[in-house]
Write a protein that holds these residues in place. Structure first.
Motif, PDB file in Angstrom:
ATOM      1  N   ALA A 144       1.749  -1.771 -16.866  1.00 27.07           N
ATOM      2  CA  ALA A 144       1.671  -0.666 -15.909  1.00 27.07           C
ATOM      3  C   ALA A 144       0.235  -0.439 -15.456  1.00 27.07           C
ATOM      4  N   LEU A 145      -0.700  -0.442 -16.404  1.00 28.59           N
ATOM      5  CA  LEU A 145      -2.091  -0.220 -16.037  1.00 28.59           C
ATOM      6  C   LEU A 145      -2.656  -1.413 -15.272  1.00 28.59           C
ATOM      7  N   ASP A 146      -2.343  -2.632 -15.718  1.00 36.70           N
ATOM      8  CA  ASP A 146      -2.890  -3.812 -15.040  1.00 36.70           C
ATOM      9  C   ASP A 146      -2.364  -3.922 -13.613  1.00 36.70           C
ATOM     10  N   ARG A 147      -1.129  -3.486 -13.380  1.00 32.71           N
ATOM     11  CA  ARG A 147      -0.579  -3.504 -12.022  1.00 32.71           C
ATOM     12  C   ARG A 147      -1.435  -2.638 -11.094  1.00 32.71           C
ATOM     13  N   VAL A 148      -1.838  -1.468 -11.572  1.00 33.08           N
ATOM     14  CA  VAL A 148      -2.679  -0.572 -10.774  1.00 33.08           C
ATOM     15  C   VAL A 148      -4.070  -1.182 -10.578  1.00 33.08           C
ATOM     16  N   LEU A 149      -4.616  -1.738 -11.653  1.00 33.38           N
ATOM     17  CA  LEU A 149      -5.951  -2.337 -11.561  1.00 33.38           C
ATOM     18  C   LEU A 149      -5.958  -3.535 -10.618  1.00 33.38           C
ATOM     19  N   GLN A 150      -4.887  -4.316 -10.606  1.00 32.71           N
ATOM     20  CA  GLN A 150      -4.806  -5.458  -9.698  1.00 32.71           C
ATOM     21  C   GLN A 150      -4.837  -4.998  -8.247  1.00 32.71           C
ATOM     22  N   HIS A 151      -4.165  -3.897  -7.945  1.00 33.91           N
ATOM     23  CA  HIS A 151      -4.196  -3.350  -6.581  1.00 33.91           C
ATOM     24  C   HIS A 151      -5.616  -2.921  -6.208  1.00 33.91           C
ATOM     25  N   ILE A 152      -6.306  -2.280  -7.148  1.00 36.33           N
ATOM     26  CA  ILE A 152      -7.680  -1.843  -6.890  1.00 36.33           C
ATOM     27  C   ILE A 152      -8.568  -3.051  -6.634  1.00 36.33           C
ATOM     28  N   HIS A 153      -8.431  -4.092  -7.472  1.00 43.25           N
ATOM     29  CA  HIS A 153      -9.248  -5.297  -7.304  1.00 43.25           C
ATOM     30  C   HIS A 153      -8.980  -5.952  -5.947  1.00 43.25           C
ATOM     31  N   SER A 154      -7.722  -6.034  -5.566  1.00 43.11           N
ATOM     32  CA  SER A 154      -7.365  -6.636  -4.280  1.00 43.11           C
ATOM     33  C   SER A 154      -7.982  -5.858  -3.122  1.00 43.11           C
ATOM     34  N   ASP A 155      -7.924  -4.526  -3.190  1.00 49.76           N
ATOM     35  CA  ASP A 155      -8.507  -3.697  -2.126  1.00 49.76           C
ATOM     36  C   ASP A 155     -10.016  -3.889  -2.038  1.00 49.76           C
ATOM     37  N   LEU A 156     -10.686  -3.954  -3.193  1.00 53.65           N
ATOM     38  CA  LEU A 156     -12.135  -4.140  -3.197  1.00 53.65           C
ATOM     39  C   LEU A 156     -12.508  -5.510  -2.637  1.00 53.65           C
ATOM     40  N   LEU A 157     -11.740  -6.524  -2.999  1.00 49.78           N
ATOM     41  CA  LEU A 157     -12.022  -7.868  -2.508  1.00 49.78           C
ATOM     42  C   LEU A 157     -11.861  -7.926  -0.992  1.00 49.78           C
ATOM     43  N   GLU A 158     -10.861  -7.248  -0.470  1.00 55.59           N
ATOM     44  CA  GLU A 158     -10.686  -7.192   0.983  1.00 55.59           C
ATOM     45  C   GLU A 158     -11.871  -6.511   1.648  1.00 55.59           C
ATOM     46  N   GLN A 159     -12.419  -5.477   1.006  1.00 60.95           N
ATOM     47  CA  GLN A 159     -13.594  -4.794   1.553  1.00 60.95           C
ATOM     48  C   GLN A 159     -14.795  -5.731   1.596  1.00 60.95           C
ATOM     49  N   VAL A 160     -14.979  -6.525   0.523  1.00 62.74           N
ATOM     50  CA  VAL A 160     -16.090  -7.476   0.492  1.00 62.74           C
ATOM     51  C   VAL A 160     -15.964  -8.484   1.622  1.00 62.74           C
ATOM     52  N   VAL A 161     -14.775  -9.037   1.809  1.00 59.81           N
ATOM     53  CA  VAL A 161     -14.550 -10.025   2.862  1.00 59.81           C
ATOM     54  C   VAL A 161     -14.774  -9.399   4.237  1.00 59.81           C
ATOM     55  N   GLU A 162     -14.283  -8.175   4.425  1.00 61.39           N
ATOM     56  CA  GLU A 162     -14.463  -7.504   5.719  1.00 61.39           C
ATOM     57  C   GLU A 162     -15.937  -7.244   6.000  1.00 61.39           C
ATOM     58  N   GLU A 163     -16.699  -6.878   4.963  1.00 59.59           N
ATOM     59  CA  GLU A 163     -18.135  -6.659   5.162  1.00 59.59           C
ATOM     60  C   GLU A 163     -18.831  -7.961   5.540  1.00 59.59           C
ATOM     61  N   GLN A 164     -18.383  -9.074   4.959  1.00 57.25           N
ATOM     62  CA  GLN A 164     -18.952 -10.368   5.332  1.00 57.25           C
ATOM     63  C   GLN A 164     -18.660 -10.683   6.799  1.00 57.25           C
ATOM     64  N   HIS A 165     -17.433 -10.423   7.233  1.00 57.13           N
ATOM     65  CA  HIS A 165     -17.080 -10.638   8.637  1.00 57.13           C
ATOM     66  C   HIS A 165     -17.920  -9.740   9.548  1.00 57.13           C
ATOM     67  N   ALA A 166     -18.110  -8.480   9.141  1.00 55.36           N
ATOM     68  CA  ALA A 166     -18.907  -7.554   9.940  1.00 55.36           C
ATOM     69  C   ALA A 166     -20.348  -8.036  10.051  1.00 55.36           C
ATOM     70  N   GLU A 167     -20.876  -8.583   8.947  1.00 54.30           N
ATOM     71  CA  GLU A 167     -22.245  -9.110   8.964  1.00 54.30           C
ATOM     72  C   GLU A 167     -22.369 -10.279   9.931  1.00 54.30           C
TER      73      GLU A 167
END
Length: 241
Positions: A144-167
């Motif tokens: 249950a906890l890892d499922r939530v953490l996986q969602h958080i990790h996925s969202d953060l990774l998408e933010q990193v990729v989007e920032e790279q695209h913005a750069e």
């Protein structure tokens, strides 16, 4: 937990605070999202067994699984109050939950009193009544906890990729600055900077930089050819005159 380490590795890159992203209590916190009591979340984050006495998955008994489902239903009822017309919030009645799940209030009341879990259809209906998936009711505490953490990790990774695209977009607008991003040692430098980051986090970033570098080199090569062709045409016209 390995997912926590991957999350922490991304936090600085997106400018987020660990105490905010990995907040345990409060609406939207890890406890709220996982359906686990706060003390269980804190224990799992430390790598301990949960203080509520949950046993390992491989020896998880039918009785323990039933008790877990009932406890999660009660957790949802306590943490997902409905808003009344006057703006106040109130806990849902068993009759409301049962109706939303396609069961009777008497059946739900008996289930809670005896600790007997509902069938899958009713469990799914109860979860959906509260806007959740059935996994929140049936997952083991660690799952249950890892499922939530996986969602958080996925969202953060998408933010990193989007920032790279913005750069990249900003660099293209800046003109010659894009050349600096495509120097031969760029990808190697990026890989060295990410050496301490877990592979599953670092690889998408390095792949993105490699893709950007390839596109930029191709664009420069095309521009060079077009400039050479234009020069050839202009020279030919001058000679003809």
């Amino acid at each position: 937990m390995s997912t926590v380490r991957r999350i922490v590795a991304l936090l600085d890159r997106v400018g987020r605070d660990r105490d905010d992203v990995l907040r345990v209590e409060g609406e939207g916190g890890l406890s709220y999202a996982s359906g686990l009591p706060a003390q269980d979340v804190e224990a799992l984050m430390r790598g301990d067994r949960t203080p509520s006495g949950a046993v390992a998955d491989e020896v998880d008994s039918e009785e323990a699984r039933c008790r877990r489902v009932v406890e999660r239903i009660l957790f949802l009822r306590a943490t997902r109050p409905r808003r009344r017309p006057d703006g106040q919030r109130r806990v849902c009645t068993l009759a409301e939950i049962a109706a939303g799940a396609g069961a009777s209030a008497q059946c739900l009341d008996k289930m809670i009193k005896t600790g007997k879990a509902p069938n899958l259809d009713h469990a799914d209906g109860i979860a959906r009544f509260f806007g959740e998936q059935i996994e929140l009711l049936v997952d083991s505490p660690a799952e249950a906890l890892d499922r939530v953490l996986q969602h958080i990790h996925s969202d953060l990774l998408e933010q990193v990729v989007e920032e790279q695209h913005a750069e990249v977009r900003r660099s293209r607008t800046a003109g010659p600055a894009i050349d600096k991003m495509c120097e031969p040692g760029l990808v190697g430098s990026a890989a060295r900077c990410l050496a301490d980051v877990p592979d599953e986090t670092a690889k998408p970033i390095v792949d993105l930089i490699e893709s950007i570098a390839r596109r930029a080199r191709a664009d420069r090569a095309r521009e060079t050819r077009e400039a050479a062709d234009a020069t050839a045409v202009a020279t030919g016209e001058t000679a003809a005159d």
